[in-house]
Design a protein around this motif. Structure first.
Motif, PDB file in Angstrom:
ATOM      1  N   GLU A   9      -5.607  20.915 -12.969  1.00 35.88           N
ATOM      2  CA  GLU A   9      -6.813  21.216 -12.183  1.00 35.88           C
ATOM      3  C   GLU A   9      -6.504  21.439 -10.718  1.00 35.88           C
ATOM      4  OE1 GLU A   9      -8.355  16.782 -10.973  1.00 35.88           O
ATOM      5  OE2 GLU A   9      -8.419  17.320 -13.093  1.00 35.88           O
ATOM      6  N   GLY A  10      -5.300  21.043 -10.292  1.00 41.81           N
ATOM      7  CA  GLY A  10      -4.924  21.145  -8.888  1.00 41.81           C
ATOM      8  C   GLY A  10      -4.333  19.836  -8.381  1.00 41.81           C
ATOM      9  N   MET A  11      -4.382  19.651  -7.094  1.00 37.19           N
ATOM     10  CA  MET A  11      -3.784  18.492  -6.447  1.00 37.19           C
ATOM     11  C   MET A  11      -4.767  17.316  -6.401  1.00 37.19           C
ATOM     12  SD  MET A  11      -2.294  18.482  -2.545  1.00 37.19           S
ATOM     13  CE  MET A  11      -1.310  19.941  -2.867  1.00 37.19           C
ATOM     14  N   ARG A  12      -4.279  16.120  -6.710  1.00 32.95           N
ATOM     15  CA  ARG A  12      -5.094  14.923  -6.557  1.00 32.95           C
ATOM     16  C   ARG A  12      -4.301  13.898  -5.756  1.00 32.95           C
ATOM     17  NH1 ARG A  12      -8.138  11.927 -11.536  1.00 32.95           N
ATOM     18  NH2 ARG A  12      -8.510  14.122 -12.018  1.00 32.95           N
ATOM     19  N   LEU A  13      -4.887  13.415  -4.665  1.00 26.85           N
ATOM     20  CA  LEU A  13      -4.203  12.476  -3.782  1.00 26.85           C
ATOM     21  C   LEU A  13      -4.907  11.132  -3.835  1.00 26.85           C
ATOM     22  CD1 LEU A  13      -4.642  15.423  -1.896  1.00 26.85           C
ATOM     23  CD2 LEU A  13      -2.544  14.391  -1.062  1.00 26.85           C
ATOM     24  N   ILE A  14      -4.125  10.070  -4.056  1.00 24.25           N
ATOM     25  CA  ILE A  14      -4.699   8.736  -4.222  1.00 24.25           C
ATOM     26  C   ILE A  14      -3.894   7.739  -3.399  1.00 24.25           C
ATOM     27  CG2 ILE A  14      -5.434   6.972  -5.868  1.00 24.25           C
ATOM     28  CD1 ILE A  14      -5.256   9.054  -8.072  1.00 24.25           C
ATOM     29  N   ALA A  15      -4.590   6.858  -2.701  1.00 19.79           N
ATOM     30  CA  ALA A  15      -3.951   5.741  -2.005  1.00 19.79           C
ATOM     31  C   ALA A  15      -4.215   4.472  -2.803  1.00 19.79           C
ATOM     32  CB  ALA A  15      -4.502   5.606  -0.593  1.00 19.79           C
ATOM     33  N   PHE A  16      -3.166   3.665  -2.972  1.00 16.00           N
ATOM     34  CA  PHE A  16      -3.256   2.455  -3.773  1.00 16.00           C
ATOM     35  C   PHE A  16      -2.891   1.234  -2.944  1.00 16.00           C
ATOM     36  CE2 PHE A  16      -1.832   5.852  -6.675  1.00 16.00           C
ATOM     37  CZ  PHE A  16      -2.785   5.777  -7.674  1.00 16.00           C
ATOM     38  N   ASN A  17      -3.489   0.110  -3.295  1.00 20.45           N
ATOM     39  CA  ASN A  17      -3.022  -1.198  -2.836  1.00 20.45           C
ATOM     40  C   ASN A  17      -2.522  -1.911  -4.081  1.00 20.45           C
ATOM     41  OD1 ASN A  17      -2.558  -3.756  -1.898  1.00 20.45           O
ATOM     42  ND2 ASN A  17      -4.565  -4.058  -0.994  1.00 20.45           N
ATOM     43  N   HIS A  18      -1.220  -1.798  -4.310  1.00 23.20           N
ATOM     44  CA  HIS A  18      -0.586  -2.302  -5.526  1.00 23.20           C
ATOM     45  C   HIS A  18      -1.272  -1.716  -6.755  1.00 23.20           C
ATOM     46  CE1 HIS A  18       1.966  -4.570  -8.032  1.00 23.20           C
ATOM     47  NE2 HIS A  18       1.096  -5.495  -8.368  1.00 23.20           N
ATOM     48  N   GLN A  27       0.841  -1.190   0.000  1.00 26.96           N
ATOM     49  CA  GLN A  27       0.000   0.000   0.000  1.00 26.96           C
ATOM     50  C   GLN A  27       0.882   1.247   0.000  1.00 26.96           C
ATOM     51  OE1 GLN A  27      -2.989  -0.179   3.073  1.00 26.96           O
ATOM     52  NE2 GLN A  27      -3.901  -2.036   2.273  1.00 26.96           N
ATOM     53  N   TYR A  28       0.517   2.217  -0.811  1.00 26.48           N
ATOM     54  CA  TYR A  28       1.314   3.438  -0.933  1.00 26.48           C
ATOM     55  C   TYR A  28       0.386   4.557  -1.410  1.00 26.48           C
ATOM     56  CZ  TYR A  28       1.182   1.798  -5.746  1.00 26.48           C
ATOM     57  OH  TYR A  28       0.751   1.352  -6.964  1.00 26.48           O
ATOM     58  N   ALA A  29       0.895   5.766  -1.375  1.00 21.66           N
ATOM     59  CA  ALA A  29       0.093   6.925  -1.762  1.00 21.66           C
ATOM     60  C   ALA A  29       0.835   7.733  -2.812  1.00 21.66           C
ATOM     61  CB  ALA A  29      -0.204   7.791  -0.537  1.00 21.66           C
ATOM     62  N   ALA A  30       0.084   8.552  -3.543  1.00 31.94           N
ATOM     63  CA  ALA A  30       0.703   9.435  -4.532  1.00 31.94           C
ATOM     64  C   ALA A  30      -0.068  10.743  -4.589  1.00 31.94           C
ATOM     65  CB  ALA A  30       0.727   8.772  -5.905  1.00 31.94           C
ATOM     66  N   LEU A  31       0.685  11.830  -4.668  1.00 30.34           N
ATOM     67  CA  LEU A  31       0.118  13.161  -4.825  1.00 30.34           C
ATOM     68  C   LEU A  31       0.457  13.614  -6.240  1.00 30.34           C
ATOM     69  CD1 LEU A  31       0.499  16.110  -2.304  1.00 30.34           C
ATOM     70  CD2 LEU A  31       0.818  16.430  -4.753  1.00 30.34           C
ATOM     71  N   PHE A  32      -0.563  13.833  -7.049  1.00 29.39           N
ATOM     72  CA  PHE A  32      -0.363  14.228  -8.441  1.00 29.39           C
ATOM     73  C   PHE A  32      -0.671  15.719  -8.586  1.00 29.39           C
ATOM     74  CE2 PHE A  32      -1.503   9.758  -8.378  1.00 29.39           C
ATOM     75  CZ  PHE A  32      -0.566   9.187  -9.225  1.00 29.39           C
ATOM     76  N   LEU A  33       0.276  16.469  -9.161  1.00 31.34           N
ATOM     77  CA  LEU A  33       0.085  17.896  -9.375  1.00 31.34           C
ATOM     78  C   LEU A  33      -0.405  18.098 -10.804  1.00 31.34           C
ATOM     79  CD1 LEU A  33       3.252  19.275  -7.550  1.00 31.34           C
ATOM     80  CD2 LEU A  33       0.933  19.001  -6.665  1.00 31.34           C
ATOM     81  N   LEU A  34      -1.735  18.198 -10.952  1.00 35.05           N
ATOM     82  CA  LEU A  34      -2.386  18.324 -12.252  1.00 35.05           C
ATOM     83  C   LEU A  34      -2.729  19.782 -12.529  1.00 35.05           C
ATOM     84  CD1 LEU A  34      -4.831  15.323 -11.822  1.00 35.05           C
ATOM     85  CD2 LEU A  34      -2.688  15.306 -13.107  1.00 35.05           C
TER      86      LEU A  34
END
Length: 231
Positions: free
Chosen positions: A140-149, A131-138
């Protein structure tokens, strides 16, 4: 719409007709579920089961869905799939918009999975079920997503909301910041302090010359992720 028309007009070549396109759909319009099937079932069997027994797997959804599915794991007796469903009306609307540009939609994917592909492509050390997270700077603004693989656990545009989710999920021990421009040390420090975890930076355009582009490089993240499909 005008940008798409401009791109195709300027790249018109009789020997290379480009008319089939791959597009993205908002993840908010997609339903995802992990489903176990008997190991004896083929992919065609699973497709038919989902199509004709939708209410069994998605009892709360009355509208017809269009499905995609990906194998997560299997044993000698069962196989687990990640099943994604989008309302048929949403898919048809997307097809009509693209057809209006003189193009044909050949594939459709949730935006978040295109973004996930950027992380998996640039950081190969992610383990199964990690499990890990990613902050994407788009743009439109910031998008934060947590993933399980390869599965979406949580998604938001609110950093404080994400901080709460992160603090309540101790298995999240790694966070990426994905940006097409240099990330300020202030932002890195803020994210590191809020999430209290290791931060890694990914710039998918670092090795690509985009100095002559008329578009904001933040616009490239989603198309870049989509373009990695199948690589």
């Amino acid at each position: 719409k005008m940008t798409i028309k401009k791109i195709f007009r300027e790249n018109e070549r009789p020997d290379l007709p480009i008319r089939n396109v791959f597009s993205l759909i908002s993840t908010a319009k997609v339903i995802q579920k992990r489903i176990m099937f008997d190991m004896s079932l083929t992919k065609k069997d699973i497709a038919l089961l989902l199509q004709f027994n939708q209410s069994q797997y998605f009892p709360d959804i009355r509208e017809p869905l269009v499905f995609d599915y990906h194998l997560l794991s299997h044993t000698d007796h069962s196989q687990e799939y990640l099943v994604l469903g989008a309302r048929q009306c949403e898919v048809e609307n997307q097809k009509k918009r693209i057809h209006g540009l003189g193009l044909t939609l050949t594939s459709l994917e949730p935006e978040s999975y295109a973004l996930l592909r950027i992380v998996l492509y640039h950081y190969r050390a992610i383990q199964e079920n990690q499990q890990y997270a990613a902050l994407f700077l788009l743009e439109e603004g910031m998008r934060l997503i947590a993933f399980n693989h390869q599965m979406i656990l949580y998604e938001t545009h609110d950093l404080q909301e994400f901080q709460l989710f992160f603090s309540e999920t101790p298995s999240l021990t790694l966070c990426f910041i994905v940006s097409t421009t240099p990330v300020s040390s202030d932002l890195i420090d803020e994210i590191s302090e809020r999430l209290k975890t290791t931060i890694r930076i990914i710039n998918p355009l670092a090795q690509i010359d985009h100095s002559t582009s008329e578009f904001s490089t933040a616009d490239f993240l989603l198309p870049f992720g989509a373009a990695l499909r199948g690589i």
